[in-house]
Design a protein around this motif. Structure first.
Motif, mmCIF file in Angstrom:
data_model
loop_
_atom_site.group_PDB
_atom_site.id
_atom_site.type_symbol
_atom_site.label_atom_id
_atom_site.label_comp_id
_atom_site.label_asym_id
_atom_site.label_seq_id
_atom_site.Cartn_x
_atom_site.Cartn_y
_atom_site.Cartn_z
ATOM 1 N N VAL A 58 55.910 30.570 36.759
ATOM 2 C CA VAL A 58 54.763 30.886 37.622
ATOM 3 C C VAL A 58 54.471 29.712 38.546
ATOM 4 O O VAL A 58 54.240 29.876 39.757
ATOM 5 C CB VAL A 58 53.519 31.238 36.781
ATOM 6 N N GLY A 59 54.519 28.499 37.993
ATOM 7 C CA GLY A 59 54.308 27.298 38.804
ATOM 8 C C GLY A 59 55.352 27.165 39.902
ATOM 9 O O GLY A 59 55.036 26.758 41.032
ATOM 10 N N ALA A 60 56.601 27.533 39.588
ATOM 11 C CA ALA A 60 57.662 27.470 40.588
ATOM 12 C C ALA A 60 57.416 28.473 41.714
ATOM 13 O O ALA A 60 57.690 28.185 42.885
ATOM 14 C CB ALA A 60 59.014 27.734 39.926
ATOM 15 N N PHE A 61 56.875 29.631 41.383
ATOM 16 C CA PHE A 61 56.514 30.609 42.417
ATOM 17 C C PHE A 61 55.399 30.064 43.311
ATOM 18 O O PHE A 61 55.441 30.219 44.538
ATOM 19 C CB PHE A 61 56.083 31.930 41.774
ATOM 20 N N GLN A 62 54.423 29.430 42.678
ATOM 21 C CA GLN A 62 53.333 28.834 43.466
ATOM 22 C C GLN A 62 53.864 27.788 44.447
ATOM 23 O O GLN A 62 53.469 27.753 45.616
ATOM 24 C CB GLN A 62 52.300 28.207 42.537
ATOM 25 N N LYS A 63 54.758 26.948 43.968
ATOM 26 C CA LYS A 63 55.345 25.923 44.836
ATOM 27 C C LYS A 63 56.125 26.539 45.996
ATOM 28 O O LYS A 63 56.273 25.922 47.046
ATOM 29 C CB LYS A 63 56.261 25.002 44.022
ATOM 30 N N SER A 64 56.619 27.764 45.783
ATOM 31 C CA SER A 64 57.372 28.440 46.830
ATOM 32 C C SER A 64 56.472 29.235 47.777
ATOM 33 O O SER A 64 56.971 29.967 48.629
ATOM 34 C CB SER A 64 58.384 29.402 46.213
ATOM 35 N N GLY A 65 55.160 29.097 47.606
ATOM 36 C CA GLY A 65 54.233 29.727 48.541
ATOM 37 C C GLY A 65 53.761 31.114 48.157
ATOM 38 O O GLY A 65 53.150 31.811 48.974
ATOM 39 N N PHE A 66 54.004 31.530 46.917
ATOM 40 C CA PHE A 66 53.566 32.853 46.481
ATOM 41 C C PHE A 66 52.144 32.818 45.934
ATOM 42 O O PHE A 66 51.751 31.867 45.253
ATOM 43 C CB PHE A 66 54.512 33.401 45.399
ATOM 44 N N GLU A 67 51.389 33.857 46.246
ATOM 45 C CA GLU A 67 50.091 34.065 45.614
ATOM 46 C C GLU A 67 50.332 34.519 44.176
ATOM 47 O O GLU A 67 51.273 35.270 43.904
ATOM 48 C CB GLU A 67 49.286 35.134 46.352
ATOM 49 N N ILE A 68 49.473 34.081 43.265
ATOM 50 C CA ILE A 68 49.562 34.484 41.860
ATOM 51 C C ILE A 68 48.274 35.216 41.510
ATOM 52 O O ILE A 68 47.174 34.706 41.755
ATOM 53 C CB ILE A 68 49.730 33.266 40.928
ATOM 54 N N ILE A 69 48.390 36.416 40.946
ATOM 55 C CA ILE A 69 47.181 37.155 40.572
ATOM 56 C C ILE A 69 47.438 37.941 39.288
ATOM 57 O O ILE A 69 48.526 38.486 39.084
ATOM 58 C CB ILE A 69 46.725 38.101 41.709
ATOM 59 N N LYS A 70 46.437 37.968 38.416
ATOM 60 C CA LYS A 70 46.535 38.745 37.185
ATOM 61 C C LYS A 70 46.289 40.214 37.503
ATOM 62 O O LYS A 70 45.448 40.559 38.327
ATOM 63 C CB LYS A 70 45.517 38.256 36.158
ATOM 64 N N VAL A 71 47.013 41.092 36.834
ATOM 65 C CA VAL A 71 46.925 42.514 37.128
ATOM 66 C C VAL A 71 45.511 43.050 36.916
ATOM 67 O O VAL A 71 45.041 43.921 37.665
ATOM 68 C CB VAL A 71 47.946 43.307 36.283
ATOM 69 N N GLN A 72 44.798 42.499 35.918
ATOM 70 C CA GLN A 72 43.439 42.975 35.657
ATOM 71 C C GLN A 72 42.550 42.755 36.885
ATOM 72 O O GLN A 72 41.753 43.628 37.259
ATOM 73 C CB GLN A 72 42.835 42.244 34.448
ATOM 74 N N ASP A 73 42.675 41.588 37.512
ATOM 75 C CA ASP A 73 41.882 41.287 38.711
ATOM 76 C C ASP A 73 42.352 42.117 39.897
ATOM 77 O O ASP A 73 41.542 42.578 40.709
ATOM 78 C CB ASP A 73 41.987 39.795 39.050
#
Length: 481
Positions: free
Chosen positions: A419-434
């Motif tokens: 997940v951290g690697a995705f963030q570093k690559s510029g991706f938004e991270i969101i939990k499905v519940q939210d």
């Protein structure tokens, strides 16, 4: 009422085009009856808690799919669906309040539909009973059971959820493995393990007999065994012809990947290539041979596509030579970064085969040549390429992601380093519940989302050893332009 989708056409030309129709199987009662003594035989690593898997994890998957593929059946209804009295009912086909979507399609629904035909019911009951060694009296009893209940029995292995009459088929949750759509053709699998024989039989009957696929009957490809295979000695010989959908990826309109792995044999890949070329389905097939290890199982446990120029993968399988500082002692784990390197051969109709030295070279070629990316190819590595997290998180499917559209993918919430690697690559991270709440209030529109990793709850699902790429059989995607 037989499931219909008037807009349906079998059409998959990539791994990342906007998803329009897919085939799934939500967890059934058979998953809750796997016992430790038979878990390995039934291809399960652990004992899952069924209710948590269903209502605390998989139901989020189905809700998310509905918002993206069939929003009219869920938008504005989330509060009612989440009511404890109706929560499970919305997602199980044998209940009156089941969503019955023609876009998020349940295997059990299609099975119930074809069992309404008396001749099909008789044939399928006979075939299942032959595989499972049932008595003739039980066969006659099953023929007289109404279709919806009979479909449930075939899948769960139980009469009335109580009396088990044959083993469950818990792997049916991994719908990817039983077939793969390639352009407007369907390649059916040839499983490596006997535990998957019944689900393969059920799916064959569905594709050849359900009205949804009526226009594609001539496009269904079945992999034959090699000539006179019955004369070969032994039952578990290495030359067995096997192929599972987790080892097949449709990466561009004329290019298919096939993995040779623990579950897909060289013979299976060869037979598939012959079929595909003979029927003019694709122009080239690349075979990716990975180590025959339970760690990997299929190629989609090692890499999947995120965008036309972005892939997530296990880097230890891509390095041609191990990096080594001669001033430092050799670490005990360093050798694994070289010995597991895949062998990659591309077969092109009418041309000589070509090879690739690494997975990264192959994936870059797909992005730049097949998909004509205007941006450099980028790789996001399992566990951020940090030992031991790379291996740990690959085991819990950090590389097994499903693209709902280009750049919007689903993954497990437990793989923190990835997940951290995705963030570093510029991706938004969101939990499905939210995310579901934002869809419901209109704060976000699924079709306007870009570059996002959606985190799905995974405590029980991950025990089953498969991610959302495994738990999906795309039947229709938009073309990537």
């Amino acid at each position: 009422m037989i499931l219909e989708n008037n807009d349906f056409k079998l059409d998959v030309t990539s791994e990342i085009g906007r998803l329009r129709v897919l085939l799934i199987h939500s967890p059934d009662s058979g998953l809750g009856k796997v016992v430790p003594s038979k878990a390995q035989d039934w291809l399960f690593e652990d004992i899952v808690h069924l209710d948590t898997m269903r209502t605390g994890e998989y139901d989020y998957y189905v809700k998310l799919l509905m918002y993206f593929l069939d929003p009219d059946k869920i938008k504005g209804k989330l509060a009612d669906i989440d009511n404890p009295e109706s929560k499970r009912a919305f997602f199980k086909p044998d209940n009156e309040t089941f969503h019955n979507s023609g876009k998020v399609v349940e295997i059990q629904t299609l099975l119930s539909d074809i069992l309404q035909q008396k001749d099909i019911r008789k044939k399928l009951v006979a075939a299942v009973c032959a595989i499972e060694g049932c008595t003739y009296r039980l066969q006659l009893q099953l023929i007289d059971i109404e279709p919806v209940e009979l479909a449930k029995i075939f899948i769960s292995g139980s009469l009335n959820d109580e009396q088990m009459i044959f083993a469950p088929i818990p792997n049916m949750i991994f719908s990817r493995d039983i077939g793969i759509a390639i352009n407007n053709h369907m390649l059916l699998n040839k499983p490596a393990k006997k535990a998957r024989a019944r689900e393969t039989l059920l799916v064959k009957y569905i594709f050849f007999n359900h009205p949804l696929f009526e226009g594609y009957r001539d496009n269904i490809l079945e992999i034959p065994d090699t000539v006179q295979h019955f004369l070969r000695p032994g039952e578990e010989q290495e030359g067995k012809t096997t192929l599972e959908g987790g080892d097949v990826m449709m990466v561009s309109p004329q290019h298919l990947l096939i993995g040779c792995s623990e579950r897909t044999s060289v013979s299976g890949a060869n037979e598939a290539i012959k079929l595909l070329f003979a029927n003019n389905v694709v122009e080239k097939v690349t075979v990716v041979k990975i180590p025959h290890k339970r760690d990997y199982m299929h190629i989609d446990t090692v890499f999947t596509q995120v965008k036309r120029n972005v892939w997530v993968l296990l880097r230890s399988l891509t390095i041609a030579e191990p990096a080594q500082d001669e001033s430092e002692p050799i670490a005990w784990f360093a050798d694994k970064k070289n010995k597991d390197r895949p062998e990659i051969v591309q077969f092109r109709r009418g041309k000589k085969p070509k090879t690739f030295g690494t997975l990264e070279a192959l994936l870059d070629n797909i992005s730049q040549k097949d998909l004509q990316s205007t941006e450099p190819t980028r790789f996001i590595y399992s566990g951020n390429d940090e030992f031991p997290f790379d291996a740990r998180e690959q085991w819990t499917d950090s590389c097994n992601l499903l693209a709902l559209k280009e750049g919007v993918v689903l993954g497990y919430d437990r793989n923190d380093k990835t997940v951290g690697a995705f963030q570093k690559s510029g991706f938004e991270i969101i939990k499905v519940q939210d995310l579901l709440q934002k869809f419901e209030t209109g704060e976000l529109n699924p079709q306007e989302m870009t570059d996002t990793l959606i985190l799905m709850p995974s405590a029980e699902l991950s025990r089953a050893r498969g991610g959302f790429h495994c738990m999906s059989m795309p039947l229709m995607r938009d073309k990537v332009h």
